[in-house]
Design a protein around this motif. Structure first.
Motif, PDB file in Angstrom:
ATOM      1  N   ALA A   1       2.077  -7.355   6.313  1.00  0.00           N
ATOM      2  CA  ALA A   1       2.370  -6.472   7.432  1.00  0.00           C
ATOM      3  C   ALA A   1       1.592  -6.881   8.678  1.00  0.00           C
ATOM      4  O   ALA A   1       0.437  -7.281   8.607  1.00  0.00           O
ATOM      5  CB  ALA A   1       2.029  -5.032   7.058  1.00  0.00           C
ATOM      6  N   GLU A   2       2.250  -6.792   9.802  1.00  0.00           N
ATOM      7  CA  GLU A   2       1.607  -6.914  11.103  1.00  0.00           C
ATOM      8  C   GLU A   2       1.252  -5.499  11.555  1.00  0.00           C
ATOM      9  O   GLU A   2       1.217  -4.586  10.749  1.00  0.00           O
ATOM     10  CB  GLU A   2       2.562  -7.597  12.088  1.00  0.00           C
ATOM     11  N   LEU A   3       1.044  -5.315  12.811  1.00  0.00           N
ATOM     12  CA  LEU A   3       0.726  -3.992  13.342  1.00  0.00           C
ATOM     13  C   LEU A   3       1.894  -3.458  14.152  1.00  0.00           C
ATOM     14  O   LEU A   3       2.645  -4.208  14.752  1.00  0.00           O
ATOM     15  CB  LEU A   3      -0.506  -4.071  14.247  1.00  0.00           C
ATOM     16  N   THR A   4       2.023  -2.146  14.174  1.00  0.00           N
ATOM     17  CA  THR A   4       2.993  -1.510  15.055  1.00  0.00           C
ATOM     18  C   THR A   4       2.341  -1.356  16.433  1.00  0.00           C
ATOM     19  O   THR A   4       1.140  -1.617  16.609  1.00  0.00           O
ATOM     20  CB  THR A   4       3.369  -0.112  14.533  1.00  0.00           C
ATOM     21  N   THR A   5       3.114  -0.894  17.382  1.00  0.00           N
ATOM     22  CA  THR A   5       2.565  -0.612  18.715  1.00  0.00           C
ATOM     23  C   THR A   5       1.427   0.404  18.604  1.00  0.00           C
ATOM     24  O   THR A   5       0.386   0.260  19.251  1.00  0.00           O
ATOM     25  CB  THR A   5       3.676  -0.100  19.642  1.00  0.00           C
ATOM     26  N   ALA A   6       1.606   1.422  17.757  1.00  0.00           N
ATOM     27  CA  ALA A   6       0.559   2.439  17.562  1.00  0.00           C
ATOM     28  C   ALA A   6      -0.690   1.817  16.936  1.00  0.00           C
ATOM     29  O   ALA A   6      -1.815   2.211  17.253  1.00  0.00           O
ATOM     30  CB  ALA A   6       1.075   3.572  16.679  1.00  0.00           C
TER      31      ALA A   6
ATOM     32  N   ASP B   1       4.148   4.385 -17.861  1.00  0.00           N
ATOM     33  CA  ASP B   1       4.394   3.286 -16.922  1.00  0.00           C
ATOM     34  C   ASP B   1       3.271   3.207 -15.899  1.00  0.00           C
ATOM     35  O   ASP B   1       2.680   4.216 -15.523  1.00  0.00           O
ATOM     36  CB  ASP B   1       5.722   3.495 -16.188  1.00  0.00           C
ATOM     37  N   SER B   2       2.979   1.992 -15.443  1.00  0.00           N
ATOM     38  CA  SER B   2       1.943   1.810 -14.424  1.00  0.00           C
ATOM     39  C   SER B   2       2.305   0.647 -13.518  1.00  0.00           C
ATOM     40  O   SER B   2       3.073  -0.238 -13.895  1.00  0.00           O
ATOM     41  CB  SER B   2       0.576   1.582 -15.072  1.00  0.00           C
ATOM     42  N   VAL B   3       1.737   0.653 -12.330  1.00  0.00           N
ATOM     43  CA  VAL B   3       1.937  -0.424 -11.372  1.00  0.00           C
ATOM     44  C   VAL B   3       0.714  -0.487 -10.457  1.00  0.00           C
ATOM     45  O   VAL B   3       0.098   0.540 -10.150  1.00  0.00           O
ATOM     46  CB  VAL B   3       3.233  -0.223 -10.537  1.00  0.00           C
ATOM     47  N   VAL B   4       0.345  -1.693 -10.057  1.00  0.00           N
ATOM     48  CA  VAL B   4      -0.697  -1.902  -9.060  1.00  0.00           C
ATOM     49  C   VAL B   4      -0.025  -2.542  -7.849  1.00  0.00           C
ATOM     50  O   VAL B   4       0.627  -3.576  -7.970  1.00  0.00           O
ATOM     51  CB  VAL B   4      -1.832  -2.809  -9.597  1.00  0.00           C
ATOM     52  N   ILE B   5      -0.173  -1.900  -6.694  1.00  0.00           N
ATOM     53  CA  ILE B   5       0.448  -2.371  -5.464  1.00  0.00           C
ATOM     54  C   ILE B   5      -0.650  -2.811  -4.512  1.00  0.00           C
ATOM     55  O   ILE B   5      -1.643  -2.108  -4.326  1.00  0.00           O
ATOM     56  CB  ILE B   5       1.292  -1.250  -4.828  1.00  0.00           C
ATOM     57  N   THR B   6      -0.458  -3.984  -3.908  1.00  0.00           N
ATOM     58  CA  THR B   6      -1.395  -4.484  -2.911  1.00  0.00           C
ATOM     59  C   THR B   6      -0.674  -4.569  -1.571  1.00  0.00           C
ATOM     60  O   THR B   6       0.335  -5.259  -1.450  1.00  0.00           O
ATOM     61  CB  THR B   6      -1.941  -5.875  -3.301  1.00  0.00           C
ATOM     62  N   HIS B   7      -1.187  -3.835  -0.593  1.00  0.00           N
ATOM     63  CA  HIS B   7      -0.653  -3.860   0.766  1.00  0.00           C
ATOM     64  C   HIS B   7      -1.568  -4.762   1.590  1.00  0.00           C
ATOM     65  O   HIS B   7      -2.766  -4.499   1.695  1.00  0.00           O
ATOM     66  CB  HIS B   7      -0.622  -2.449   1.364  1.00  0.00           C
ATOM     67  N   SER B   8      -1.016  -5.824   2.157  1.00  0.00           N
ATOM     68  CA  SER B   8      -1.800  -6.768   2.966  1.00  0.00           C
ATOM     69  C   SER B   8      -1.537  -6.511   4.437  1.00  0.00           C
ATOM     70  O   SER B   8      -0.409  -6.266   4.851  1.00  0.00           O
ATOM     71  CB  SER B   8      -1.431  -8.210   2.618  1.00  0.00           C
ATOM     72  N   LEU B   9      -2.582  -6.603   5.213  1.00  0.00           N
ATOM     73  CA  LEU B   9      -2.524  -6.338   6.648  1.00  0.00           C
ATOM     74  C   LEU B   9      -3.143  -7.514   7.372  1.00  0.00           C
ATOM     75  O   LEU B   9      -4.285  -7.890   7.119  1.00  0.00           O
ATOM     76  CB  LEU B   9      -3.302  -5.060   6.977  1.00  0.00           C
ATOM     77  N   ASN B  10      -2.370  -8.105   8.289  1.00  0.00           N
ATOM     78  CA  ASN B  10      -2.844  -9.253   9.070  1.00  0.00           C
ATOM     79  C   ASN B  10      -3.365  -8.743  10.413  1.00  0.00           C
ATOM     80  O   ASN B  10      -2.612  -8.211  11.215  1.00  0.00           O
ATOM     81  CB  ASN B  10      -1.697 -10.251   9.275  1.00  0.00           C
ATOM     82  N   ILE B  11      -4.665  -8.910  10.625  1.00  0.00           N
ATOM     83  CA  ILE B  11      -5.303  -8.550  11.901  1.00  0.00           C
ATOM     84  C   ILE B  11      -5.393  -9.822  12.746  1.00  0.00           C
ATOM     85  O   ILE B  11      -6.018 -10.796  12.322  1.00  0.00           O
ATOM     86  CB  ILE B  11      -6.724  -7.977  11.698  1.00  0.00           C
ATOM     87  N   PRO B  12      -4.757  -9.858  13.905  1.00  0.00           N
ATOM     88  CA  PRO B  12      -4.798 -11.082  14.724  1.00  0.00           C
ATOM     89  C   PRO B  12      -6.227 -11.458  15.089  1.00  0.00           C
ATOM     90  O   PRO B  12      -7.078 -10.599  15.299  1.00  0.00           O
ATOM     91  CB  PRO B  12      -4.014 -10.711  15.975  1.00  0.00           C
ATOM     92  N   GLN B  13      -6.454 -12.751  15.164  1.00  0.00           N
ATOM     93  CA  GLN B  13      -7.808 -13.234  15.500  1.00  0.00           C
ATOM     94  C   GLN B  13      -8.033 -13.213  16.988  1.00  0.00           C
ATOM     95  O   GLN B  13      -7.198 -13.292  17.776  1.00  0.00           O
ATOM     96  CB  GLN B  13      -8.021 -14.641  14.981  1.00  0.00           C
TER      97      GLN B  13
END
Length: 123
Positions: free
Chosen positions: A2-7, A111-123
């Motif tokens: 994921a990138e960032l939204t305007t908010a 049932d089980s699941v592990v979810i990883t949400h990745s966030l890219n912070i611009p340098q």
């Protein structure tokens, strides 16, 4: 990833600008089904199923959430396919677009699941 939204970008600007009121923390992850309808939103630091994984100085941050079919906030059956970060427990600003991942269906208590949400912070 994921990138960032305007908010999300505005929240970063507000955090850096000492004249701005402090922005709300980026402390909530919301999960969505295959139709992009919200399933649940939880506090990353306040829910024992969640944790921040990566704070080592690179430009990728990750949130991990571990879910069980028996979790009270997960109806059965549920197919989870998207996640997004928010700045409030309800309402608020969506800080990342919905990130799609391989869908997982929880049909029963075991049932089980592990979810990883990745966030890219611009340098």
């Amino acid at each position: 990833m994921a990138e960032l939204t305007t908010a999300g970008y505005q929240s970063l600007r507000n955090y850096v600008n000492s004249e701005s009121a402090s922005p709300p923390p980026w402390d909530y992850i919301e999960l969505y089904d295959e139709t992009q309808s919200a399933i649940t939103r939880v506090s990353i630091t306040g829910d024992t199923r969640c944790q921040w994984l990566d704070a080592d100085g690179d430009n990728t941050l990750q949130v991990e959430i571990s879910l069980q079919g028996s979790d009270a906030d997960i109806p059965q059956p549920t197919t989870i396919k998207y996640s997004a970060l928010w700045d409030a427990s309800s309402g608020g600003n969506q800080l990342t677009p919905q990130e799609q991942f391989a869908e997982a269906t929880l049909n029963q208590d075991g049932d089980s699941v592990v979810i990883t949400h990745s966030l890219n912070i611009p340098q």
